[in-house]
Design a protein around this motif. Structure first.
Motif, PDB file in Angstrom:
ATOM      1  N   VAL A 184       5.257 -16.582   7.300  1.00 13.88           N
ATOM      2  CA  VAL A 184       5.368 -16.072   5.863  1.00 13.88           C
ATOM      3  C   VAL A 184       5.972 -17.286   5.022  1.00 13.88           C
ATOM      4  N   LEU A 185       7.158 -17.932   5.652  1.00  8.42           N
ATOM      5  CA  LEU A 185       7.760 -18.739   4.952  1.00  8.42           C
ATOM      6  C   LEU A 185       6.891 -20.106   4.588  1.00  8.42           C
ATOM      7  N   PHE A 186       6.323 -20.417   5.640  1.00  8.54           N
ATOM      8  CA  PHE A 186       5.242 -21.712   5.758  1.00  8.54           C
ATOM      9  C   PHE A 186       4.117 -21.334   4.557  1.00  8.54           C
ATOM     10  N   PHE A 187       3.397 -20.138   4.477  1.00  8.55           N
ATOM     11  CA  PHE A 187       2.388 -20.181   3.577  1.00  8.55           C
ATOM     12  C   PHE A 187       2.920 -19.679   2.330  1.00  8.55           C
ATOM     13  N   GLY A 188       4.028 -19.044   2.239  1.00 13.25           N
ATOM     14  CA  GLY A 188       4.619 -18.326   0.917  1.00 13.25           C
ATOM     15  C   GLY A 188       5.477 -19.539   0.155  1.00 13.25           C
ATOM     16  N   TYR A 189       6.146 -20.283   0.934  1.00 15.40           N
ATOM     17  CA  TYR A 189       6.982 -21.591   0.391  1.00 15.40           C
ATOM     18  C   TYR A 189       6.920 -22.742   1.073  1.00 15.40           C
ATOM     19  N   PRO A 190       5.720 -23.293   0.933  1.00 11.45           N
ATOM     20  CA  PRO A 190       5.289 -24.568   2.005  1.00 11.45           C
ATOM     21  C   PRO A 190       6.132 -25.762   1.301  1.00 11.45           C
ATOM     22  N   SER A 191       6.705 -25.854   0.142  1.00 11.20           N
ATOM     23  CA  SER A 191       7.602 -27.021  -0.201  1.00 11.20           C
ATOM     24  C   SER A 191       8.928 -26.966   0.554  1.00 11.20           C
ATOM     25  N   LYS A 192       9.249 -25.759   0.926  1.00  9.74           N
ATOM     26  CA  LYS A 192      10.635 -25.348   1.710  1.00  9.74           C
ATOM     27  C   LYS A 192      10.657 -25.670   3.153  1.00  9.74           C
ATOM     28  N   MET A 193       9.519 -25.800   3.678  1.00  4.78           N
ATOM     29  CA  MET A 193       8.995 -25.497   4.922  1.00  4.78           C
ATOM     30  C   MET A 193       8.563 -26.887   5.772  1.00  4.78           C
ATOM     31  N   SER A 194       8.077 -27.920   4.802  1.00  2.00           N
ATOM     32  CA  SER A 194       7.481 -29.100   5.341  1.00  2.00           C
ATOM     33  C   SER A 194       8.131 -30.278   4.245  1.00  2.00           C
ATOM     34  N   GLY A 195       7.638 -31.627   4.542  1.00  2.00           N
ATOM     35  CA  GLY A 195       7.839 -32.613   3.746  1.00  2.00           C
ATOM     36  C   GLY A 195       9.305 -33.341   4.346  1.00  2.00           C
ATOM     37  N   ASP A 196       9.707 -34.364   3.572  1.00  2.00           N
ATOM     38  CA  ASP A 196      10.774 -35.127   4.008  1.00  2.00           C
ATOM     39  C   ASP A 196      12.301 -34.651   3.413  1.00  2.00           C
ATOM     40  N   ASN A 197      12.488 -33.321   2.669  1.00  2.00           N
ATOM     41  CA  ASN A 197      13.487 -33.117   2.125  1.00  2.00           C
ATOM     42  C   ASN A 197      14.151 -31.941   2.787  1.00  2.00           C
ATOM     43  N   VAL A 198      13.506 -31.271   3.868  1.00  2.00           N
ATOM     44  CA  VAL A 198      13.768 -29.957   4.133  1.00  2.00           C
ATOM     45  C   VAL A 198      14.542 -29.975   5.663  1.00  2.00           C
ATOM     46  N   PHE A 199      14.618 -31.159   6.059  1.00  2.00           N
ATOM     47  CA  PHE A 199      15.089 -31.167   7.667  1.00  2.00           C
ATOM     48  C   PHE A 199      16.144 -31.790   8.018  1.00  2.00           C
ATOM     49  N   VAL A 200      16.859 -32.325   6.854  1.00  2.00           N
ATOM     50  CA  VAL A 200      18.207 -33.228   7.139  1.00  2.00           C
ATOM     51  C   VAL A 200      19.077 -32.623   6.006  1.00  2.00           C
ATOM     52  N   PRO A 201      20.095 -32.067   6.087  1.00  2.00           N
ATOM     53  CA  PRO A 201      20.884 -31.641   4.905  1.00  2.00           C
ATOM     54  C   PRO A 201      21.774 -32.952   4.610  1.00  2.00           C
ATOM     55  N   VAL A 202      22.038 -33.146   3.307  1.00  2.00           N
ATOM     56  CA  VAL A 202      22.627 -34.286   2.676  1.00  2.00           C
ATOM     57  C   VAL A 202      23.925 -34.061   1.899  1.00  2.00           C
ATOM     58  N   ASN A 203      24.328 -32.766   1.713  1.00  2.00           N
ATOM     59  CA  ASN A 203      25.435 -32.485   1.118  1.00  2.00           C
ATOM     60  C   ASN A 203      26.492 -32.091   1.868  1.00  2.00           C
TER      61      ASN A 203
END
Length: 258
Positions: A184-203
């Protein structure tokens, strides 16, 4: 524990049929059987007659997930320290950072999932099921660390209701609750489940991990790098452009879902 057992025995009649709080019998039974093994046993239909209920089995599975959770916490901190250019990796600070990053996700997962199961059990006047003890731990583990909390809450609620409860609860669900939550997360909110900005916290979190990402920082996972590679030469690097060793990949010190 004996004093707690005596206290529960004193208040139990209030939750039995005819008691002033009988409406909340399922809630009381859920807490009682979570704290203590029930003293009732099966009388037919099974091969072993004892009082080991599914809560005990599920708790064992949750304990078996603890190494995964602890390593995931460490890796969350490790990837953050890499991203801000640190060369020293203090174990307990990394663990504390990962713990603080994971804790809200675990709380949201359990609060939403168990909350729904409690309400459904009250509505059906049934015992509270225990299956979500495992699902609630799996959901934060199979998601990127930067997945927003509200998304986890929405996807968990959808999965528990439409994959599990409408089919009858624990043991009757037609799909795996945790995996459907991720779908549900992957198909509903793909930008928050893939890409270069979701797997490593920077804050930083609570003053831990202060710093800014180094030049050239990338949160691309090894699989993401393979998928976007062009040409015959493949070079897999970590978040700061250094080669990832086979040892790091074997251990799991790479970006990805927790």
């Amino acid at each position: 524990m004996k004093s707690l057992r005596n206290f529960l025995n004193r208040i139990k009649p209030n939750f039995e049929p005819g008691g002033k709080l009988h409406t909340f019998h399922s809630v009381f039974d859920g807490f009682e059987t979570f704290l203590f093994t029930p003293n009732t046993t099966s009388t037919s239909g099974v091969n072993i007659h004892d009082s080991i209920d599914s809560k005990r089995v599920m708790i064992i599975v949750v304990l078996a997930l603890m190494p995964c959770l602890l390593f995931g916490m460490y890796n969350v901190g490790h990837q953050h320290w890499l991203a801000i250019g640190e060369t020293d990796f203090p174990f307990w600070q990394l663990m504390a950072y990962g713990f603080l990053a994971m804790l809200p996700r675990i709380i949201v997962s359990y609060a939403v999932g168990l909350g729904i199961e409690f309400m459904v059990a009250q509505w059906r006047k049934e015992e509270i099921q225990e299956g979500f003890l495992v699902s609630g731990m799996l959901i934060p583990l199979i998601c990127p660390i930067e997945t927003p909390l509200w998304m986890i809450a929405v996807a968990t609620a959808f999965s528990v209701i439409f994959v599990k409860e409408v089919f009858g609860g624990t043991g009757y669900n037609i799909f795996n609750v945790a995996l459907v939550t991720r779908a549900v997360l992957f198909f509903g909110y793909p930008s928050k489940m893939s890409g270069d900005n979701v797997f490593v916290p920077v804050n930083p979190i609570c003053g831990l991990g202060n710093g800014t990402p180094v030049d050239g920082f990338s949160g691309a996972t090894p699989l993401g790098q393979i998928a976007t590679n062009v040409g015959d030469t493949l070079k897999i690097t970590n978040v700061v452009g250094q080669d990832i060793s086979s040892w790091d990949m074997f251990l799991g010190l790479i970006p990805g879902s927790v």
